[in-house]
Structures are given as C-alpha cells and as structure tokens.
Scaffold this motif. Structure first.
Motif, mmCIF file in Angstrom:
data_model
loop_
_atom_site.group_PDB
_atom_site.id
_atom_site.type_symbol
_atom_site.label_atom_id
_atom_site.label_comp_id
_atom_site.label_asym_id
_atom_site.label_seq_id
_atom_site.Cartn_x
_atom_site.Cartn_y
_atom_site.Cartn_z
ATOM 1 N N LYS A 139 -5.359 -14.241 -1.053
ATOM 2 C CA LYS A 139 -3.916 -14.303 -0.347
ATOM 3 C C LYS A 139 -3.503 -15.385 -0.765
ATOM 4 O O LYS A 139 -1.948 -15.254 -0.950
ATOM 5 C CB LYS A 139 -4.437 -14.221 1.145
ATOM 6 N N GLU A 140 -3.981 -16.543 -0.577
ATOM 7 C CA GLU A 140 -3.058 -17.880 -1.193
ATOM 8 C C GLU A 140 -2.653 -17.698 -2.719
ATOM 9 O O GLU A 140 -1.431 -18.117 -2.946
ATOM 10 C CB GLU A 140 -4.105 -19.042 -1.224
ATOM 11 N N ILE A 141 -3.277 -17.168 -3.643
ATOM 12 C CA ILE A 141 -2.981 -16.827 -4.961
ATOM 13 C C ILE A 141 -1.667 -15.997 -5.066
ATOM 14 O O ILE A 141 -0.925 -16.379 -5.763
ATOM 15 C CB ILE A 141 -4.073 -16.563 -5.784
ATOM 16 N N ILE A 142 -1.845 -15.066 -4.353
ATOM 17 C CA ILE A 142 -0.893 -14.204 -4.362
ATOM 18 C C ILE A 142 0.372 -14.591 -3.807
ATOM 19 O O ILE A 142 1.500 -14.423 -4.449
ATOM 20 C CB ILE A 142 -1.236 -12.617 -3.681
ATOM 21 N N SER A 143 0.426 -15.209 -2.573
ATOM 22 C CA SER A 143 1.688 -15.751 -2.002
ATOM 23 C C SER A 143 2.230 -16.830 -2.816
ATOM 24 O O SER A 143 3.370 -16.993 -2.934
ATOM 25 C CB SER A 143 1.470 -15.961 -0.469
ATOM 26 N N SER A 144 1.338 -17.708 -3.389
ATOM 27 C CA SER A 144 1.883 -18.677 -4.055
ATOM 28 C C SER A 144 2.715 -18.335 -5.456
ATOM 29 O O SER A 144 3.381 -19.124 -5.850
ATOM 30 C CB SER A 144 0.899 -19.687 -4.549
ATOM 31 N N HIS A 145 2.545 -17.196 -5.798
ATOM 32 C CA HIS A 145 3.385 -16.656 -6.984
ATOM 33 C C HIS A 145 4.333 -15.797 -6.585
ATOM 34 O O HIS A 145 4.957 -14.664 -7.549
ATOM 35 C CB HIS A 145 2.324 -15.581 -7.943
ATOM 36 N N GLY A 146 4.562 -15.761 -5.227
ATOM 37 C CA GLY A 146 5.795 -14.942 -4.724
ATOM 38 C C GLY A 146 5.628 -13.617 -4.553
ATOM 39 O O GLY A 146 6.696 -12.809 -4.490
ATOM 40 N N LEU A 147 4.372 -13.165 -4.767
ATOM 41 C CA LEU A 147 3.963 -11.757 -4.314
ATOM 42 C C LEU A 147 3.668 -11.395 -2.759
ATOM 43 O O LEU A 147 3.256 -12.456 -2.270
ATOM 44 C CB LEU A 147 3.018 -11.116 -5.381
ATOM 45 N N GLU A 148 3.703 -10.090 -2.390
ATOM 46 C CA GLU A 148 3.241 -9.963 -1.036
ATOM 47 C C GLU A 148 2.280 -8.867 -1.093
ATOM 48 O O GLU A 148 2.352 -7.943 -1.779
ATOM 49 C CB GLU A 148 4.517 -9.426 -0.336
ATOM 50 N N ALA A 149 0.995 -9.512 -0.376
ATOM 51 C CA ALA A 149 -0.039 -8.598 -0.360
ATOM 52 C C ALA A 149 0.074 -7.588 0.854
ATOM 53 O O ALA A 149 0.071 -7.715 2.010
ATOM 54 C CB ALA A 149 -1.440 -9.497 -0.178
ATOM 55 N N VAL A 150 0.405 -6.384 0.655
ATOM 56 C CA VAL A 150 0.725 -5.278 1.640
ATOM 57 C C VAL A 150 -0.578 -4.291 1.752
ATOM 58 O O VAL A 150 -0.837 -3.708 0.609
ATOM 59 C CB VAL A 150 2.078 -4.426 1.289
ATOM 60 N N VAL A 151 -1.045 -3.986 2.837
ATOM 61 C CA VAL A 151 -2.125 -2.772 3.048
ATOM 62 C C VAL A 151 -1.361 -1.856 3.903
ATOM 63 O O VAL A 151 -1.239 -2.157 5.110
ATOM 64 C CB VAL A 151 -2.978 -3.416 3.714
ATOM 65 N N GLU A 152 -1.059 -0.883 3.129
ATOM 66 C CA GLU A 152 -0.240 0.362 3.812
ATOM 67 C C GLU A 152 -1.494 1.104 4.598
ATOM 68 O O GLU A 152 -2.182 1.601 3.687
ATOM 69 C CB GLU A 152 0.759 1.001 3.252
ATOM 70 N N ASP A 153 -1.389 1.530 5.813
ATOM 71 C CA ASP A 153 -2.372 2.436 6.499
ATOM 72 C C ASP A 153 -2.166 3.858 6.322
ATOM 73 O O ASP A 153 -2.956 4.374 6.121
ATOM 74 C CB ASP A 153 -2.652 1.922 7.880
ATOM 75 N N ASP A 154 -0.742 3.981 6.100
ATOM 76 C CA ASP A 154 -0.380 5.436 6.231
ATOM 77 C C ASP A 154 0.607 5.503 5.051
ATOM 78 O O ASP A 154 1.727 5.589 5.051
ATOM 79 C CB ASP A 154 0.273 5.716 7.415
ATOM 80 N N VAL A 155 -0.304 5.473 3.866
ATOM 81 C CA VAL A 155 0.514 5.791 2.445
ATOM 82 C C VAL A 155 1.235 6.962 2.212
ATOM 83 O O VAL A 155 2.170 7.193 1.512
ATOM 84 C CB VAL A 155 -0.298 5.172 1.159
ATOM 85 N N ILE A 156 0.562 8.115 2.899
ATOM 86 C CA ILE A 156 1.367 9.294 2.688
ATOM 87 C C ILE A 156 2.797 9.508 3.581
ATOM 88 O O ILE A 156 3.695 10.016 2.822
ATOM 89 C CB ILE A 156 0.401 10.559 3.272
ATOM 90 N N GLY A 157 2.815 8.941 4.518
ATOM 91 C CA GLY A 157 3.743 8.891 5.325
ATOM 92 C C GLY A 157 4.132 9.848 6.263
ATOM 93 O O GLY A 157 3.339 11.167 6.092
ATOM 94 N N LYS A 158 4.695 10.010 7.293
ATOM 95 C CA LYS A 158 5.067 11.101 8.234
ATOM 96 C C LYS A 158 5.589 12.456 7.476
ATOM 97 O O LYS A 158 4.895 13.655 7.724
ATOM 98 C CB LYS A 158 6.107 10.875 9.158
ATOM 99 N N LEU A 159 6.288 12.521 6.523
ATOM 100 C CA LEU A 159 6.883 13.604 5.940
ATOM 101 C C LEU A 159 5.810 14.218 4.887
ATOM 102 O O LEU A 159 5.759 15.419 4.358
ATOM 103 C CB LEU A 159 7.923 13.514 5.183
ATOM 104 N N GLY A 160 4.704 13.573 4.650
ATOM 105 C CA GLY A 160 3.918 13.961 3.400
ATOM 106 C C GLY A 160 2.700 14.662 3.907
ATOM 107 O O GLY A 160 1.936 15.468 3.129
ATOM 108 N N ARG A 161 2.470 14.707 5.230
ATOM 109 C CA ARG A 161 1.446 15.371 5.715
ATOM 110 C C ARG A 161 1.763 16.944 5.933
ATOM 111 O O ARG A 161 2.769 17.490 6.194
ATOM 112 C CB ARG A 161 0.989 14.802 7.157
ATOM 113 N N MET A 162 0.732 17.802 5.696
ATOM 114 C CA MET A 162 0.975 19.387 6.150
ATOM 115 C C MET A 162 0.587 19.711 7.347
ATOM 116 O O MET A 162 -0.019 18.963 8.182
ATOM 117 C CB MET A 162 -0.048 20.064 5.081
#
Length: 104
Positions: A81-104
């Motif tokens: 996390k320190e390495i990622i943030s020190s280079h200006g990137l954001e470590a994002v973990v999305e729990d719902d990558v499909i999204g509300k509209l992507g489900r059947m």
C-alpha cells in the motif's frame, strides 16, 4: 511457503491502473505477488462455450469486460500500500465490480 495467506490490494475493471500497479510491485521487489484477470460474464452472449461474442463486433471493437486484481502476501500488505500510494496510484478493491445494472 506454499500455503501463504494472500490479501487483495487492487480489484477493479481498470486495465491501465492494474498494469501500473503490477509492474510497480514487481520493480520494487515484492515476492509472491499474484496479478491476474478474469471475465465478468459467466456466459457469453451467444451461449455457453462460445468463442465469438457478437457484442465485440460493434463500431468500437472489442469491449473489455475483465476484472483485474492484484494479491499480495498478508505480511507485505502495508508495504504494498505504501509503494502504491507513494507513486500516486490508488489501491481500490471494489466488492461489486458488476454493478447494479450488470446483474440478471
């Protein structure tokens, strides 16, 4: 060494950021990093096992529907996390990558 608990640092539908994080952690010498991707669709639009998806033949070409993730060893989580943030990137973990509209 084989059975090491891993924690997800990045999980999102964002190939460019995934590539940057993957290459950054590799260049910093973190061992045991797993960076991969998987398709979000359980079935293709034209059936199970179909190799040709008709949705990819539109005006803009192939549509990237993959989810990209990076896993690190649990003891390396804070360092990653320190390495990622020190280079200006954001470590994002999305729990719902499909999204509300992507489900059947």
């Amino acid at each position: 060494m084989w059975f090491v608990k891993k924690v997800t640092v990045f999980k999102r539908k964002d190939k460019e950021t995934w590539q940057k994080i993957r290459d950054l952690l590799k260049s910093e010498g973190l061992k045991g990093v797993r960076a991969s991707h998987y398709p979000i669709d359980s079935l293709n639009a034209c059936g199970c096992g179909a190799k040709v998806d008709p949705r990819n033949f539109g005006a803009k070409g192939y549509i990237d529907r993959d989810v990209y993730f990076v896993d690190v060893k649990e003891e390396d989580l804070q360092r990653a996390k320190e390495i990622i943030s020190s280079h200006g990137l954001e470590a994002v973990v999305e729990d719902d990558v499909i999204g509300k509209l992507g489900r059947m």
